[in-house]
Design an enzyme around this catalytic site. Structure first.
Site, PDB file in Angstrom:
ATOM      1  N   ASP A 197      -4.604   0.930   9.727  1.00  0.00           N
ATOM      2  CA  ASP A 197      -5.465   1.991   9.208  1.00  0.00           C
ATOM      3  C   ASP A 197      -5.768   1.737   7.736  1.00  0.00           C
ATOM      4  O   ASP A 197      -4.867   1.504   6.942  1.00  0.00           O
ATOM      5  CB  ASP A 197      -4.745   3.336   9.386  1.00  0.00           C
ATOM      6  CG  ASP A 197      -5.615   4.535   9.076  1.00  0.00           C
ATOM      7  OD1 ASP A 197      -6.845   4.438   9.222  1.00  0.00           O
ATOM      8  OD2 ASP A 197      -5.050   5.589   8.711  1.00  0.00           O
ATOM      9  N   HIS A 198      -7.047   1.769   7.370  1.00  0.00           N
ATOM     10  CA  HIS A 198      -7.487   1.583   5.980  1.00  0.00           C
ATOM     11  C   HIS A 198      -6.889   0.328   5.342  1.00  0.00           C
ATOM     12  O   HIS A 198      -6.280   0.386   4.272  1.00  0.00           O
ATOM     13  CB  HIS A 198      -7.154   2.823   5.136  1.00  0.00           C
ATOM     14  CG  HIS A 198      -7.997   4.006   5.472  1.00  0.00           C
ATOM     15  ND1 HIS A 198      -9.323   4.109   5.120  1.00  0.00           N
ATOM     16  CD2 HIS A 198      -7.714   5.132   6.166  1.00  0.00           C
ATOM     17  CE1 HIS A 198      -9.810   5.255   5.572  1.00  0.00           C
ATOM     18  NE2 HIS A 198      -8.854   5.888   6.218  1.00  0.00           N
ATOM     19  N   GLU A 255     -15.654   0.774   7.588  1.00  0.00           N
ATOM     20  CA  GLU A 255     -16.046   2.082   7.062  1.00  0.00           C
ATOM     21  C   GLU A 255     -17.245   1.984   6.135  1.00  0.00           C
ATOM     22  O   GLU A 255     -17.348   1.068   5.324  1.00  0.00           O
ATOM     23  CB  GLU A 255     -14.867   2.722   6.310  1.00  0.00           C
ATOM     24  CG  GLU A 255     -15.175   4.117   5.769  1.00  0.00           C
ATOM     25  CD  GLU A 255     -13.948   4.800   5.180  1.00  0.00           C
ATOM     26  OE1 GLU A 255     -14.080   5.396   4.103  1.00  0.00           O
ATOM     27  OE2 GLU A 255     -12.868   4.736   5.797  1.00  0.00           O
ATOM     28  N   HIS A 272      -9.627  13.524   4.155  1.00  0.00           N
ATOM     29  CA  HIS A 272      -8.216  13.232   4.404  1.00  0.00           C
ATOM     30  C   HIS A 272      -7.365  14.376   3.859  1.00  0.00           C
ATOM     31  O   HIS A 272      -7.686  14.968   2.837  1.00  0.00           O
ATOM     32  CB  HIS A 272      -7.801  11.931   3.708  1.00  0.00           C
ATOM     33  CG  HIS A 272      -8.335  10.699   4.376  1.00  0.00           C
ATOM     34  ND1 HIS A 272      -9.004   9.713   3.701  1.00  0.00           N
ATOM     35  CD2 HIS A 272      -8.294  10.309   5.668  1.00  0.00           C
ATOM     36  CE1 HIS A 272      -9.357   8.754   4.549  1.00  0.00           C
ATOM     37  NE2 HIS A 272      -8.933   9.093   5.744  1.00  0.00           N
ATOM     38  N   GLY A 273      -6.272  14.662   4.553  1.00  0.00           N
ATOM     39  CA  GLY A 273      -5.385  15.716   4.078  1.00  0.00           C
ATOM     40  C   GLY A 273      -5.835  17.076   4.573  1.00  0.00           C
ATOM     41  O   GLY A 273      -6.592  17.200   5.530  1.00  0.00           O
ATOM     42  N   HIS A 332     -12.282  10.158  10.858  1.00  0.00           N
ATOM     43  CA  HIS A 332     -11.073  10.202  10.038  1.00  0.00           C
ATOM     44  C   HIS A 332     -10.842  11.642   9.595  1.00  0.00           C
ATOM     45  O   HIS A 332     -11.737  12.473   9.630  1.00  0.00           O
ATOM     46  CB  HIS A 332     -11.219   9.296   8.811  1.00  0.00           C
ATOM     47  CG  HIS A 332     -11.048   7.842   9.125  1.00  0.00           C
ATOM     48  ND1 HIS A 332      -9.974   7.100   8.679  1.00  0.00           N
ATOM     49  CD2 HIS A 332     -11.803   6.997   9.864  1.00  0.00           C
ATOM     50  CE1 HIS A 332     -10.085   5.860   9.122  1.00  0.00           C
ATOM     51  NE2 HIS A 332     -11.192   5.777   9.844  1.00  0.00           N
ATOM     52  N   SER A 337      -7.109  15.999  11.187  1.00  0.00           N
ATOM     53  CA  SER A 337      -6.187  17.142  11.054  1.00  0.00           C
ATOM     54  C   SER A 337      -6.888  18.319  10.405  1.00  0.00           C
ATOM     55  O   SER A 337      -7.371  18.218   9.280  1.00  0.00           O
ATOM     56  CB  SER A 337      -4.971  16.753  10.204  1.00  0.00           C
ATOM     57  OG  SER A 337      -4.234  15.731  10.818  1.00  0.00           O
ATOM     58  N   VAL A 339      -5.320  11.286  13.452  1.00  0.00           N
ATOM     59  CA  VAL A 339      -4.461  12.443  13.174  1.00  0.00           C
ATOM     60  C   VAL A 339      -3.214  11.947  12.448  1.00  0.00           C
ATOM     61  O   VAL A 339      -2.486  11.103  12.963  1.00  0.00           O
ATOM     62  CB  VAL A 339      -4.055  13.165  14.475  1.00  0.00           C
ATOM     63  CG1 VAL A 339      -3.158  14.359  14.152  1.00  0.00           C
ATOM     64  CG2 VAL A 339      -5.279  13.621  15.268  1.00  0.00           C
ATOM     65  N   THR A 384      -1.979  14.047   9.023  1.00  0.00           N
ATOM     66  CA  THR A 384      -1.453  15.175   8.246  1.00  0.00           C
ATOM     67  C   THR A 384      -0.778  16.214   9.134  1.00  0.00           C
ATOM     68  O   THR A 384       0.310  16.712   8.816  1.00  0.00           O
ATOM     69  CB  THR A 384      -2.574  15.831   7.423  1.00  0.00           C
ATOM     70  OG1 THR A 384      -3.115  14.862   6.517  1.00  0.00           O
ATOM     71  CG2 THR A 384      -2.048  17.020   6.636  1.00  0.00           C
TER      72      THR A 384
END
Length: 288
Positions: free
Chosen positions: A85-86, A136, A178-179, A208, A211, A231, A233
């Site tokens: 991931d990333h 991405e 994110h988060g 992405h 969550s 998923v 967070t």
């Protein structure tokens, strides 16, 4: 079952109008929890390691061996892809060599032409070994120095160019973050998602920051071509909450409740239950 590339599972997901959950792991317990949740749901699954988590766990080789060996020892029969991931360029190449079956090269922070050129190289090296590739366009929003961004909207023209490098699935910013999502988050941009889907030649898309996105938005995104949902967070949150509850109730002080096998069990169970719930949300249950 042996580890598999994500290409076929995401192609089937797009055709079947469901999405495959991609859950980040951080240790042995989380890896077992994700595998158990997928097996009990009879669902394909992607287990992801970020660069930081892989370093924490002891390196990419450890992550690969852990997932591969648990699949064997747990008798897992559903399709499982191990995904970076990333990943930076060098990390993506390293994971391809080690045996990861899927990698994300994230060059979204680079000048676009450099992102494209490195993506082409990763695709060539990955496909030579049967490894799927995600890239991405348009960086995903999130918190930086206390400031929460709304999430960048990717340029459809850049998405088209990235798709033409031969990648297998595309991550594009559509207002996702994110988060944790702030209360004033404006939601996903379905107009931009539809624009991108129209120009990437039928390739599956990746969401992405899965969550905290409401179920109705998840389902609409899937209907427009999202076939992989990340998923992380939420797994962290339920693990922490269950562990906190165990300690606050004093269970770690009862008998040998301090034994890590007992201490970490509630959090591990909580991750398994979340995985099963999200698989239901994404519609991949009984699609193995």
């Amino acid at each position: 079952m042996a580890l598999v590339s994500a290409t076929e599972m995401l192609k089937k997901a797009k055709e079947g109008k469901y999405a495959v959950g991609a859950f980040n792991t951080n240790n042995l317990e989380w890896t077992k929890a994700i595998l158990q949740g997928a097996q009990e749901s009879n669902s394909p699954v992607m287990i992801q390691t970020s660069m930081g988590a892989a370093k924490y766990m002891g390196g990419y080789q450890v992550c690969y061996d852990l997932v591969k060996d648990l699949i064997d020892s747990m008798g897992i029969t559903v399709p499982v892809a191990l995904h970076l991931d990333h990943g930076e360029y060098e990390d993506a190449l390293k994971c391809i060599e080690i045996g990861y079956t899927s990698v994300m090269f994230d060059g979204s922070h680079l000048p676009f032409e450099e992102n494209l050129e490195k993506a082409k190289d990763v695709v060539a090296k990955a496909h030579a070994k049967g490894v799927s590739v995600e890239c991405e366009v348009g960086s995903i929003g999130g918190e930086e120095d206390g400031v929460i961004g709304s999430g960048e909207l990717a340029d459809p023209a850049e998405c088209k160019a990235m798709s033409e490098t031969g990648i297998d699935f595309l991550a594009a910013g559509i207002g996702n973050i994110h988060g944790s999502y702030p209360e004033n988050w404006s939601g996903l941009s379905f107009d931009r998602l539809a624009e991108i889907a129209d120009v990437i030649d039928g390739k599956p898309m990746v969401l992405h920051g899965g969550s905290g996105i409401p179920l109705d938005q998840i389902q609409k995104a899937i209907s427009l071509g999202v076939s992989k949902i990340n998923v992380n967070t939420e797994c962290q949150e339920v693990f922490a909450a269950a562990t906190r509850k165990y300690i606050e109730e004093g269970k770690d002080l009862e008998g040998k409740g301090f034994d890590p096998r007992k201490l970490l069990a509630p959090g591990t169970t909580a991750v398994t239950e979340l995985v099963k719930e999200r698989i239901q949300w994404f519609g991949s249950n009984d699609k193995a």
